[in-house]
Design a protein around this motif. Structure first.
Motif, mmCIF file in Angstrom:
data_model
loop_
_atom_site.group_PDB
_atom_site.id
_atom_site.type_symbol
_atom_site.label_atom_id
_atom_site.label_comp_id
_atom_site.label_asym_id
_atom_site.label_seq_id
_atom_site.Cartn_x
_atom_site.Cartn_y
_atom_site.Cartn_z
ATOM 1 N N GLY A 97 0.990 -1.375 -0.030
ATOM 2 C CA GLY A 97 -0.406 0.229 0.269
ATOM 3 C C GLY A 97 1.382 1.087 -0.248
ATOM 4 N N ASP A 101 -3.707 6.072 1.728
ATOM 5 C CA ASP A 101 -4.343 5.426 2.103
ATOM 6 C C ASP A 101 -4.283 4.829 3.689
ATOM 7 O OD1 ASP A 101 -7.082 4.175 1.658
ATOM 8 O OD2 ASP A 101 -6.542 2.664 -1.034
ATOM 9 N N ASP A 122 -2.720 -0.788 -2.116
ATOM 10 C CA ASP A 122 -3.847 -0.126 -1.419
ATOM 11 C C ASP A 122 -5.624 -1.078 -2.142
ATOM 12 O OD1 ASP A 122 -2.517 1.907 0.074
ATOM 13 O OD2 ASP A 122 -2.487 2.919 -1.854
ATOM 14 N N HIS A 140 -6.097 1.471 -5.097
ATOM 15 C CA HIS A 140 -7.205 1.598 -3.870
ATOM 16 C C HIS A 140 -9.025 1.198 -4.780
ATOM 17 C CE1 HIS A 140 -4.587 5.261 -2.721
ATOM 18 N NE2 HIS A 140 -4.903 5.469 -4.289
#
Length: 264
Positions: A97, A101, A122, A140
């Motif tokens: 990650g 985030d 992420d 994400h």
């Protein structure tokens, strides 16, 4: 007893359960932890702050725990965390990650991840999912439990994919996919609900009927999303057995941003 091929290079700082198997020419870094009965195939690279649970099968040439493909990454000790019982086939890549985030990329339990799949920084993947060959997730992205991504599905960053949803071959996702939705196209469009998948998972007739009603309110009545949510909320009284399904749909829709929207 562990089976470590003599050509594998394992850093002394790595923590491997005594039952872990490692194939030839695999490299494992100092901050890696691997749980019981996990097998790692040949020519794999597992690096970074990576934690892998129990009973996972990692096939040859997988690269796990690499730094993000993000120019903002500055060397922070972010993580990749995998649960139990996952199958990760050849040439898959999963990155740690970023501090922009949560700082961790996560994969749940019992996921079936086929060859050449990419999970960027992420990403959050639930449990019991299927990623067909060459599925590609940008950063994400969130994927709910039991979701199925068809081969060559590509997903834009920050997109959310709801539980029990499904994409067809070569789908491109630029918007959120609500739970249960079956979508296809470039860009992806909602075509139906994943009824066959729901039946295979033991959904009864009342729950299936509620999912059909949710699809009707979202896609067949030409109303704004806010009004569709109000109509979906009433289904909890009409279909008591589907109360949790209705709540899951509403929770997902309420978190959808105006910028991203849902597939139409």
């Amino acid at each position: 007893m562990s089976t470590i091929h003599p050509t594998a290079l394992i850093d002394p700082g790595a923590e491997l359960d005594s039952t872990v198997s490692v194939g030839p020419y695999t490299l494992i870094g100092p901050h890696v932890r691997i749980g019981a009965h996990t097998t790692v195939g040949p020519h794999c690279i597992i690096e970074g702050h990576t934690t892998i649970g129990q009973h996972n099968r990692i096939f040859g040439h997988a690269a796990l725990g690499g730094i993000p493909q993000d120019k903002k990454y500055g060397g922070e000790p972010c993580e990749l965390v995998l649960g139990d019982g996952n199958t990760i086939r050849e040439f898959c890549t999963m990155h740690i990650g970023t501090v922009q985030d949560r700082g961790v990329t996560t994969v749940g339990d019992d996921n079936w991840i086929m060859a050449y799949v990419h999970l960027a920084h992420d990403c959050q993947v639930g449990s019991h999912t299927i990623f067909a060959n060459n599925s590609q997730l940008a950063g994400h992205v969130h994927v709910g439990d039991w979701a199925i991504l068809g081969g060559f599905t590509v997903v834009h960053q920050f997109v959310r994919i709801g539980a029990h949803s499904m994409t067809a071959l070569c789908t491109m996702l630029l918007a959120d996919v609500p739970p249960f939705v079956l979508c296809q196209g470039q860009p992806g469009r909602a075509r139906s609900m994943n009824f066959e998948g729901l039946r295979r998972r033991g959904f009864g007739s009342e729950r299936i009927a509620a999912v059909k009603a949710m699809y009707k309110h979202l896609y067949r009545e030409d109303v704004r999303l806010e009004e569709a949510c109000l109509r979906i909320a009433r289904l909890e009284q009409d279909y008591p057995a589907a109360a949790e399904d209705v709540r899951m749909m509403l929770a997902f829709l309420q978190q959808t941003s105006a910028e991203r929207g849902i597939v139409r």
